[in-house]
Design a protein around this motif. Structure first.
Motif, PDB file in Angstrom:
ATOM      1  N   LEU A   1      -5.797  -0.783   4.150  1.00 14.70           N
ATOM      2  CA  LEU A   1      -4.439  -0.636   3.621  1.00 14.70           C
ATOM      3  C   LEU A   1      -3.777   0.626   4.170  1.00 14.70           C
ATOM      4  CD1 LEU A   1      -4.589  -1.609  -0.170  1.00 14.70           C
ATOM      5  CD2 LEU A   1      -3.736  -2.958   1.745  1.00 14.70           C
ATOM      6  N   TYR A   2      -2.474   0.566   4.272  1.00 15.87           N
ATOM      7  CA  TYR A   2      -1.727   1.744   4.696  1.00 15.87           C
ATOM      8  C   TYR A   2      -0.363   1.750   4.030  1.00 15.87           C
ATOM      9  CZ  TYR A   2       1.203  -1.168   7.720  1.00 15.87           C
ATOM     10  OH  TYR A   2       2.094  -2.112   8.192  1.00 15.87           O
ATOM     11  N   GLN A   3       0.179   2.944   3.842  1.00 16.75           N
ATOM     12  CA  GLN A   3       1.537   3.134   3.355  1.00 16.75           C
ATOM     13  C   GLN A   3       2.428   3.465   4.544  1.00 16.75           C
ATOM     14  OE1 GLN A   3       1.709   6.104   0.264  1.00 16.75           O
ATOM     15  NE2 GLN A   3       1.780   4.575  -1.347  1.00 16.75           N
ATOM     16  N   ASP A   4       3.496   2.700   4.709  1.00 20.94           N
ATOM     17  CA  ASP A   4       4.365   2.925   5.864  1.00 20.94           C
ATOM     18  C   ASP A   4       5.103   4.251   5.796  1.00 20.94           C
ATOM     19  OD1 ASP A   4       5.920   2.231   3.729  1.00 20.94           O
ATOM     20  OD2 ASP A   4       6.822   0.458   4.664  1.00 20.94           O
ATOM     21  N   SER A   5       5.129   4.895   4.615  1.00 25.47           N
ATOM     22  CA  SER A   5       5.793   6.198   4.500  1.00 25.47           C
ATOM     23  C   SER A   5       4.947   7.331   5.059  1.00 25.47           C
ATOM     24  CB  SER A   5       6.127   6.487   3.031  1.00 25.47           C
ATOM     25  OG  SER A   5       4.955   6.465   2.239  1.00 25.47           O
ATOM     26  N   LEU A   6       3.653   7.070   5.293  1.00 23.61           N
ATOM     27  CA  LEU A   6       2.771   8.085   5.866  1.00 23.61           C
ATOM     28  C   LEU A   6       2.560   7.795   7.344  1.00 23.61           C
ATOM     29  CD1 LEU A   6       0.042   8.398   3.072  1.00 23.61           C
ATOM     30  CD2 LEU A   6       2.039   9.842   3.437  1.00 23.61           C
ATOM     31  N   GLU A   7       2.479   8.860   8.137  1.00 22.90           N
ATOM     32  CA  GLU A   7       2.339   8.702   9.582  1.00 22.90           C
ATOM     33  C   GLU A   7       0.885   8.548  10.013  1.00 22.90           C
ATOM     34  OE1 GLU A   7       4.204  12.040  11.355  1.00 22.90           O
ATOM     35  OE2 GLU A   7       6.212  11.592  10.562  1.00 22.90           O
ATOM     36  N   SER A   8      -0.052   8.838   9.151  1.00 20.99           N
ATOM     37  CA  SER A   8      -1.464   8.749   9.507  1.00 20.99           C
ATOM     38  C   SER A   8      -1.910   7.288   9.559  1.00 20.99           C
ATOM     39  CB  SER A   8      -2.316   9.517   8.500  1.00 20.99           C
ATOM     40  OG  SER A   8      -2.043   9.074   7.182  1.00 20.99           O
ATOM     41  N   PRO A   9      -2.946   6.969  10.345  1.00 22.84           N
ATOM     42  CA  PRO A   9      -3.395   5.585  10.491  1.00 22.84           C
ATOM     43  C   PRO A   9      -4.148   5.096   9.252  1.00 22.84           C
ATOM     44  CG  PRO A   9      -4.831   7.043  11.717  1.00 22.84           C
ATOM     45  CD  PRO A   9      -3.707   7.893  11.207  1.00 22.84           C
TER      46      PRO A   9
ATOM     47  N   CYS B   1      -0.214  -3.852   4.680  1.00 18.18           N
ATOM     48  CA  CYS B   1       0.817  -2.923   4.211  1.00 18.18           C
ATOM     49  C   CYS B   1       0.826  -2.906   2.688  1.00 18.18           C
ATOM     50  CB  CYS B   1       2.185  -3.310   4.752  1.00 18.18           C
ATOM     51  SG  CYS B   1       3.523  -2.211   4.207  1.00 18.18           S
ATOM     52  N   LEU B   2       0.643  -1.756   2.096  1.00 16.64           N
ATOM     53  CA  LEU B   2       0.571  -1.659   0.643  1.00 16.64           C
ATOM     54  C   LEU B   2       1.893  -2.045  -0.012  1.00 16.64           C
ATOM     55  CD1 LEU B   2      -1.040  -0.836  -1.867  1.00 16.64           C
ATOM     56  CD2 LEU B   2      -0.216   1.506  -1.532  1.00 16.64           C
ATOM     57  N   GLY B   3       2.995  -1.724   0.631  1.00 11.43           N
ATOM     58  CA  GLY B   3       4.280  -2.093   0.057  1.00 11.43           C
ATOM     59  C   GLY B   3       4.436  -3.600  -0.082  1.00 11.43           C
ATOM     60  N   ASP B   4       4.020  -4.356   0.937  1.00  6.03           N
ATOM     61  CA  ASP B   4       4.089  -5.810   0.850  1.00  6.03           C
ATOM     62  C   ASP B   4       3.120  -6.362  -0.190  1.00  6.03           C
ATOM     63  OD1 ASP B   4       5.967  -5.706   2.853  1.00  6.03           O
ATOM     64  OD2 ASP B   4       4.509  -6.098   4.469  1.00  6.03           O
ATOM     65  N   VAL B   5       1.977  -5.704  -0.334  1.00  3.81           N
ATOM     66  CA  VAL B   5       1.017  -6.141  -1.354  1.00  3.81           C
ATOM     67  C   VAL B   5       1.595  -5.955  -2.746  1.00  3.81           C
ATOM     68  CG1 VAL B   5      -1.245  -5.648  -2.367  1.00  3.81           C
ATOM     69  CG2 VAL B   5      -0.984  -5.721   0.116  1.00  3.81           C
ATOM     70  N   LEU B   6       2.240  -4.816  -2.988  1.00  2.31           N
ATOM     71  CA  LEU B   6       2.835  -4.570  -4.296  1.00  2.31           C
ATOM     72  C   LEU B   6       3.983  -5.534  -4.580  1.00  2.31           C
ATOM     73  CD1 LEU B   6       2.857  -0.647  -4.366  1.00  2.31           C
ATOM     74  CD2 LEU B   6       1.194  -2.219  -5.373  1.00  2.31           C
TER      75      LEU B   6
ATOM     76  N   CYS C   1      -3.174   5.186  -1.170  1.00  2.00           N
ATOM     77  CA  CYS C   1      -3.242   3.774  -1.565  1.00  2.00           C
ATOM     78  C   CYS C   1      -4.021   3.592  -2.859  1.00  2.00           C
ATOM     79  CB  CYS C   1      -3.872   2.949  -0.447  1.00  2.00           C
ATOM     80  SG  CYS C   1      -2.868   2.835   1.066  1.00  2.00           S
ATOM     81  N   THR C   2      -5.109   4.342  -3.020  1.00  2.00           N
ATOM     82  CA  THR C   2      -5.884   4.245  -4.251  1.00  2.00           C
ATOM     83  C   THR C   2      -5.068   4.738  -5.443  1.00  2.00           C
ATOM     84  OG1 THR C   2      -7.899   4.611  -2.985  1.00  2.00           O
ATOM     85  CG2 THR C   2      -8.045   4.878  -5.358  1.00  2.00           C
ATOM     86  N   LEU C   3      -4.287   5.777  -5.251  1.00  2.00           N
ATOM     87  CA  LEU C   3      -3.443   6.287  -6.324  1.00  2.00           C
ATOM     88  C   LEU C   3      -2.415   5.251  -6.747  1.00  2.00           C
ATOM     89  CD1 LEU C   3      -2.596   8.622  -8.162  1.00  2.00           C
ATOM     90  CD2 LEU C   3      -1.141   9.459  -6.314  1.00  2.00           C
TER      91      LEU C   3
END
Length: 455
Positions: free
Chosen positions: A176-184, A152-157, A194-196
């Motif tokens: 990595l994934y952002q929990d705010s996005l619904e895509s896998p 989870c990118l949020g936990d990484v940040l 995530c790269t941004l």
């Protein structure tokens, strides 16, 4: 229930369209649009975040470039590819095939970097225990190296905010994934978002970020092509699975030269640097064997000797077979046509096989003459000689054209013990031949063929 909104992303250029089409309206690529769901909450969150972190504009005359800090990674070959070391606040993308050694390379540089910096290694593919076992095998032990198994990118940040590392390593961006996005995880939208976020982290906090990316079957970084445009450096880790040598190549570098290479050897204790790749690529070369010729190519600012091998045999069928490995197929076919037309060798009725030893890919015209001489040597069944090298571009009329950095190439040829080098005649007054290296000047391939017969 409201229908979920979706958009279509182009995996080549990152263009976004509301409808699917067979061809991208931006870059013109076919069958590259993929559908991704987009939530309103994600857009609102992204918009609020961008307004909160809005940077202030400054006059360019007030900016100080002396603040750019470059530090060594502890591996000379990697520093060479990066342009002299890693730059603070840069975002580096390292791509390669599975099992090529990307994670090993990143974990090895942690051993040196952790002496003076704090490192956070984030892995979405391995557990902390697996990372510990790998570190023990590589001899990496440090209290400044922190490991985190998270996707989870949020936990990484949040971990970055707590630990405040100097260097962040993410293995890999596709996990990595952002929990705010619904895509896998691994989808186009997730990889781009995530790269941004990681780019904003590197530029805003001055943290050097290394990101590992997987390579698809076409040989490019998996995900949208815009991913490579967002980062500062793109490094490709290349090599054959059955060979121990690995080549690290810079495809993009905002802080140094592109197309630089670093050579490593994979051993049980990890990656070992190869400071002399020319000697490595020429090791095991047969003595006085027909169909082989050595040339010198420029990989960035480094001259590297490469052995070009050719094999011609009478065609068993009416249509001749052509195969090339490490050499452009279309250029090899063109050189064979020039050899038959201008060199008076009937190679059209032969099966032809062209190979560059060591897994090196030769893509510059300076290797044309060596390929032609190797083909002619195999056709005539006459060895060129172990002490002879050839450098030059071949035109359609059979003429030899000059190449750049010829003095540096000749110095490398002489340093490896070669006594004779065949070069184009046009560069006679512009080169400085090393003492002890005899130069054979030729205007066309016919003169070059006569020269190898006399050598």
């Amino acid at each position: 229930m409201a229908k979920a909104k979706s958009v279509f992303f182009c995996t080549e250029c990152g263009n976004e369209t509301p409808k699917w089409a067979g061809r991208c309206p931006s870059c013109g690529a076919w069958n590259t649009l993929v559908e991704q769901a987009v939530g309103d909450g994600a857009k609102a969150k992204a918009g609020g975040r961008s307004r909160a972190l809005r940077a202030k504009a400054h006059p360019i005359s007030e900016l100080d470039t002396a603040q750019e800090i470059r530090f060594p990674t502890g591996m000379g070959e990697l520093d060479r590819v990066l342009g002299g070391g890693a730059v603070q606040g840069s975002l580096v993308l390292v791509g390669g095939a599975p099992g090529i050694g990307k994670s090993t390379l990143m974990l090895q540089i942690c051993g040196k970097l952790s002496e003076n910096a704090k490192i956070l290694y984030v892995s979405g593919e391995e557990s902390p225990r697996q990372l510990k076992l790998r570190a023990d095998r590589l001899g990496v032990q440090s209290d400044n190296l922190y490991v985190l198994s998270e996707t989870c990118l949020g936990d990484v940040l949040e971990s970055v905010e707590e630990e405040k590392p100097d260097v962040l390593i993410v293995d890999s961006i596709q996990t990595l994934y952002q929990d705010s996005l619904e895509s896998p995880a691994g989808s186009v939208a997730q990889v781009r978002a995530c790269t941004l976020e990681l780019m904003q982290l590197a530029k805003g906090e001055g943290i050097t970020v290394f990101v590992i990316g997987h390579v698809n079957k076409e040989g490019s970084i998996a995900g949208p092509k815009v991913l490579e445009h967002m980062v500062d450096c793109v490094l490709y880790f290349e090599g054959e699975a059955h060979m121990s040598y690995r080549i690290l190549r810079a495809a993009k570098n905002r802080f140094g030269a592109t197309n630089e290479i670093g050579v490593f050897e994979m051993r049980s204790e990890g990656l070992v640097e190869v400071p002399n790749p020319s000697e490595m690529l020429l090791s095991g070369r047969p003595d006085d064997a027909p169909g082989t010729c050595v040339t010198c190519v420029m990989e960035g600012q480094r001259p590297v000797l490469a052995e070009v091998q050719a094999l011609l045999a009478p065609a068993a069928q009416s249509v001749s077979r052509r195969t090339s490995n490490g050499f452009d197929y279309n250029r090899a076919a063109m050189l064979m046509a020039v050899l038959e037309k201008r060199g008076a060798l009937k190679v059209s009725g032969c099966d032809a096989f062209l190979n560059v030893i060591g897994g090196l890919s030769v893509d510059e015209p300076a290797a044309d003459l060596a390929a032609v001489l190797a083909l002619a040597s195999s056709y005539l069944d006459k060895p060129i000689g172990n002490h002879v090298a050839a450098i030059g571009e071949v035109g359609l009329t059979g003429e030899l054209r000059s190449v750049n950095h010829l003095s540096e190439r000749l110095s490398e040829v002489h340093r490896l013990g070669f006594e004779t080098c065949i070069i184009p005649k046009q560069r006679k007054d512009q080169i400085r031949a090393p003492q002890g290296l005899a130069l054979i000047e030729a205007c066309n391939i016919a003169e070059a063929l006569r020269a190898i017969v006399q050598v």
